[in-house]
Motif scaffolding. Structure first.
Motif, PDB file in Angstrom:
ATOM      1  N   CYS A   1       0.845  -1.192   0.000  1.00 54.10           N
ATOM      2  CA  CYS A   1       0.000   0.000   0.000  1.00 54.10           C
ATOM      3  C   CYS A   1       0.882   1.244   0.000  1.00 54.10           C
ATOM      4  N   VAL A   2       0.318   2.349  -0.507  1.00 54.68           N
ATOM      5  CA  VAL A   2       1.059   3.615  -0.589  1.00 54.68           C
ATOM      6  C   VAL A   2       0.186   4.764  -0.100  1.00 54.68           C
ATOM      7  N   GLY A   3       0.637   5.409   0.962  1.00 55.31           N
ATOM      8  CA  GLY A   3       0.097   6.691   1.397  1.00 55.31           C
ATOM      9  C   GLY A   3       1.216   7.696   1.173  1.00 55.31           C
ATOM     10  N   GLY A   4       2.066   7.837   2.197  1.00 58.36           N
ATOM     11  CA  GLY A   4       3.342   8.522   1.983  1.00 58.36           C
ATOM     12  C   GLY A   4       4.308   7.613   1.246  1.00 58.36           C
ATOM     13  N   GLY A   5       4.255   6.306   1.607  1.00 58.19           N
ATOM     14  CA  GLY A   5       4.992   5.313   0.839  1.00 58.19           C
ATOM     15  C   GLY A   5       6.158   4.634   1.505  1.00 58.19           C
ATOM     16  N   SER A   6       6.245   4.656   2.851  1.00 63.17           N
ATOM     17  CA  SER A   6       7.440   4.111   3.497  1.00 63.17           C
ATOM     18  C   SER A   6       7.505   2.591   3.449  1.00 63.17           C
ATOM     19  N   ASN A   7       6.381   1.907   3.691  1.00 61.36           N
ATOM     20  CA  ASN A   7       6.465   0.440   3.690  1.00 61.36           C
ATOM     21  C   ASN A   7       6.700  -0.078   2.275  1.00 61.36           C
ATOM     22  N   ALA A   8       6.092   0.585   1.283  1.00 58.81           N
ATOM     23  CA  ALA A   8       6.310   0.182  -0.104  1.00 58.81           C
ATOM     24  C   ALA A   8       7.750   0.431  -0.520  1.00 58.81           C
ATOM     25  N   MET A   9       8.291   1.590  -0.160  1.00 58.89           N
ATOM     26  CA  MET A   9       9.667   1.905  -0.533  1.00 58.89           C
ATOM     27  C   MET A   9      10.634   0.939   0.144  1.00 58.89           C
ATOM     28  N   GLY A  10      10.308   0.537   1.373  1.00 58.66           N
ATOM     29  CA  GLY A  10      11.146  -0.429   2.064  1.00 58.66           C
ATOM     30  C   GLY A  10      11.198  -1.757   1.344  1.00 58.66           C
ATOM     31  N   LEU A  11      10.034  -2.243   0.895  1.00 53.21           N
ATOM     32  CA  LEU A  11       9.983  -3.512   0.169  1.00 53.21           C
ATOM     33  C   LEU A  11      10.579  -3.371  -1.227  1.00 53.21           C
ATOM     34  N   PHE A  12      10.186  -2.330  -1.958  1.00 51.78           N
ATOM     35  CA  PHE A  12      10.658  -2.140  -3.334  1.00 51.78           C
ATOM     36  C   PHE A  12      12.181  -2.058  -3.401  1.00 51.78           C
ATOM     37  N   SER A  13      12.785  -1.440  -2.400  1.00 48.56           N
ATOM     38  CA  SER A  13      14.234  -1.180  -2.449  1.00 48.56           C
ATOM     39  C   SER A  13      15.042  -2.467  -2.584  1.00 48.56           C
ATOM     40  N   GLY A  14      14.498  -3.584  -2.113  1.00 51.50           N
ATOM     41  CA  GLY A  14      15.221  -4.846  -2.215  1.00 51.50           C
ATOM     42  C   GLY A  14      15.192  -5.457  -3.602  1.00 51.50           C
ATOM     43  N   PHE A  15      14.314  -4.930  -4.485  1.00 51.18           N
ATOM     44  CA  PHE A  15      14.112  -5.553  -5.792  1.00 51.18           C
ATOM     45  C   PHE A  15      14.293  -4.586  -6.959  1.00 51.18           C
ATOM     46  N   LEU A  16      14.790  -3.391  -6.699  1.00 53.10           N
ATOM     47  CA  LEU A  16      14.912  -2.384  -7.762  1.00 53.10           C
ATOM     48  C   LEU A  16      15.774  -2.869  -8.925  1.00 53.10           C
ATOM     49  N   ASP A  17      16.789  -3.653  -8.638  1.00 54.72           N
ATOM     50  CA  ASP A  17      17.699  -4.115  -9.687  1.00 54.72           C
ATOM     51  C   ASP A  17      17.214  -5.377 -10.400  1.00 54.72           C
TER      52      ASP A  17
ATOM     53  N   PRO B   1      -2.231  14.018   0.828  1.00 54.83           N
ATOM     54  CA  PRO B   1      -2.384  14.511  -0.557  1.00 54.83           C
ATOM     55  C   PRO B   1      -1.106  14.526  -1.392  1.00 54.83           C
ATOM     56  N   SER B   2       0.011  14.080  -0.828  1.00 55.86           N
ATOM     57  CA  SER B   2       1.232  13.955  -1.614  1.00 55.86           C
ATOM     58  C   SER B   2       1.763  12.538  -1.441  1.00 55.86           C
ATOM     59  N   VAL B   3       3.007  12.302  -1.846  1.00 58.67           N
ATOM     60  CA  VAL B   3       3.587  10.962  -1.791  1.00 58.67           C
ATOM     61  C   VAL B   3       5.099  11.105  -1.849  1.00 58.67           C
ATOM     62  N   GLY B   4       5.818  10.098  -1.384  1.00 64.82           N
ATOM     63  CA  GLY B   4       7.270  10.143  -1.394  1.00 64.82           C
ATOM     64  C   GLY B   4       7.843  10.408  -2.776  1.00 64.82           C
ATOM     65  N   PRO B   5       8.847  11.272  -2.893  1.00 61.20           N
ATOM     66  CA  PRO B   5       9.417  11.621  -4.201  1.00 61.20           C
ATOM     67  C   PRO B   5      10.041  10.449  -4.937  1.00 61.20           C
ATOM     68  N   HIS B   6      10.566   9.479  -4.220  1.00 67.57           N
ATOM     69  CA  HIS B   6      11.149   8.310  -4.883  1.00 67.57           C
ATOM     70  C   HIS B   6      10.063   7.542  -5.642  1.00 67.57           C
ATOM     71  N   HIS B   7       8.863   7.456  -5.056  1.00 70.50           N
ATOM     72  CA  HIS B   7       7.747   6.803  -5.750  1.00 70.50           C
ATOM     73  C   HIS B   7       7.388   7.548  -7.030  1.00 70.50           C
ATOM     74  N   SER B   8       7.364   8.872  -6.947  1.00 72.26           N
ATOM     75  CA  SER B   8       7.032   9.664  -8.138  1.00 72.26           C
ATOM     76  C   SER B   8       8.018   9.389  -9.261  1.00 72.26           C
TER      77      SER B   8
END
Length: 408
Positions: free
Chosen positions: A246-262, A323-330
């Motif tokens: 899930c994404v609000g600000g996006g911390s839990n998603a960014m935490g999970l995504f970061s392990g698979f970006l490559d 009403p916004s979201v983490g810049p890395h997600h953008s």
């Protein structure tokens, strides 16, 4: 200054961010007054220095293991998978962490940083209360006073977490201004922080705000992705086909995504709240329906009016109504590395109840959004597809609200 990126190397560029000025491509930065920029730069410098020290790393590692209970396990939701009739559904069990959500991962990091910097008080905002409980917990552990700002609507809605924060010794400020939700809690906390930024530490609860906070919170949450990247192949013999959060600000998603970006073969999916529909003030699906703008000291996608002021937002999940979201997600959205979808309240509640009654796991309403998207798409994805969902929090805090809502 214009911030550009070579899309031909998009995976590497998405991973090795932000730049020295806190930009993820065109997003992020420090849209703040010069005197506050000095303070933020000091925090950034202190973080980059302190995080490399063996003492800090050892203390945080020990706390993750012996206090939080990491690593959190991955669980195959067999009955839910059978009920959905398609993709195999796995859960990264962040709900099993001490305090009941992923928020403790960065709360400990920020509280320790505040302690190492010699700050006299920690100030934080909270929506659903999970960040507030985690910060109150971390501050009790390191011996720092803690003040939590929470919208009055969320105070009433998330009563169990309000009680926990008070028991843990935090001072709770109920915010009665504006929409009385998360955005207004952020405004209120920031006003308090500005009274003495030299001695106070503002512990932002997601990958938002001015640099260095999107970087810092992502770094602390990246333990989710690192663990999952190792655990999933050990459990199944290969990487997941999808990782979903899930994404609000996006911390839990960014935490999970970061392990698979490559890992280009792993699809990254963020799930936002479409709430009651697409009318103004009826949803908080920022990446799905927003446009680039600036608020709270950083540039990112946001829901805004013609004057660039943030729109009112809504979600049944208090932790997602921002009403916004983490810049890395953008940036990941623009690069095409991650895709973002929206789930309404009914879908969220359905997932909440199905996981509870099929697996005996009561999820947070925030996490239920991610689960709902997977449940809806499971048949289309097919039985050979493996999906890892970040179960970012447990639903103790939501149980009474859902019972009233569904008249249980």
């Amino acid at each position: 200054m214009t911030h550009t990126t070579n899309n031909s190397n998009k995976l590497a560029s998405a991973h090795m961010l932000p730049d020295a000025e806190g930009f993820f491509g065109p997003y992020g930065g420090q849209a703040i007054p010069p005197h506050l920029k000095v303070i933020m730069d000091e925090i950034a410098a202190a973080y980059l220095q302190i995080r490399e020290t063996q003492a800090y790393q050892d203390e945080l590692t020990q706390l993750y293991q012996h206090y939080v209970g990491r690593p959190s396990p991955i669980y195959f939701a067999k009955r839910l998978t059978e009920a959905c009739g398609g993709a195999k559904i796995y859960l990264k069990r962040e709900d099993l962490n001490h305090t009941g959500a992923h928020k403790i991962n960065h709360a400990l990091g920020e509280a320790l940083l505040a302690k190492h910097m010699g700050k006299s008080k920690v100030i934080a905002e909270t929506g659903a209360g999970q960040h507030g409980v985690a910060m109150a917990t971390a501050c009790a552990l390191v011996g720092l006073p803690c003040e939590i700002h929470m919208g009055a609507i969320d105070v009433a809605k998330e009563h169990p977490n309000v009680v926990k924060m008070k028991i843990l010794g935090a001072k709770l400020i109920s915010v009665e201004t504006g929409t009385r939700t998360l955005k207004d809690a952020v405004d209120s906390a920031f006003e308090e922080y500005l009274k003495d930024p030299d001695n106070y530490f503002y512990a932002i609860g997601s990958v938002v705000g001015p640099h260095p906070f999107p970087m810092m919170v992502r770094d602390f949450q990246s333990i989710i992705g690192r663990e999952a990247r190792q655990q999933f192949p050990e459990m199944t013999g290969k990487l997941p086909d999808y990782v979903v959060a899930c994404v609000g600000g996006g911390s839990n998603a960014m935490g999970l995504f970061s392990g698979f970006l490559d890992d280009e073969q792993v699809k990254l999916v963020g799930v936002e709240p479409s709430g009651n529909g697409l009318g103004k003030g009826e949803h908080a699906a920022t990446l799905t329906y927003g446009t680039p703008g600036t608020m709270h000291g950083f540039h990112s996608y946001m829901l805004q009016d013609k004057e660039g002021q943030p729109d009112p937002v809504y979600s049944i999940a208090s932790g997602l109504d921002y009403p916004s979201v983490g810049p890395h997600h953008s940036y990941l959205k623009d690069l095409g590395r991650a895709e973002y979808h929206a789930i309404n309240d009914d879908g969220c509640l359905d997932a909440f109840m199905k996981l509870s009654q099929l697996e005996g796991i009561i999820p947070a309403l925030e996490s239920a959004h991610a689960l709902a998207w997977v449940m809806q798409e499971a048949k289309n994805l097919g039985s050979e597809t493996q999906v890892l969902v970040n179960l970012s929090g447990r639903g103790d805090k939501d149980a009474d609200f859902v019972a009233d809502k569904l008249k249980l």
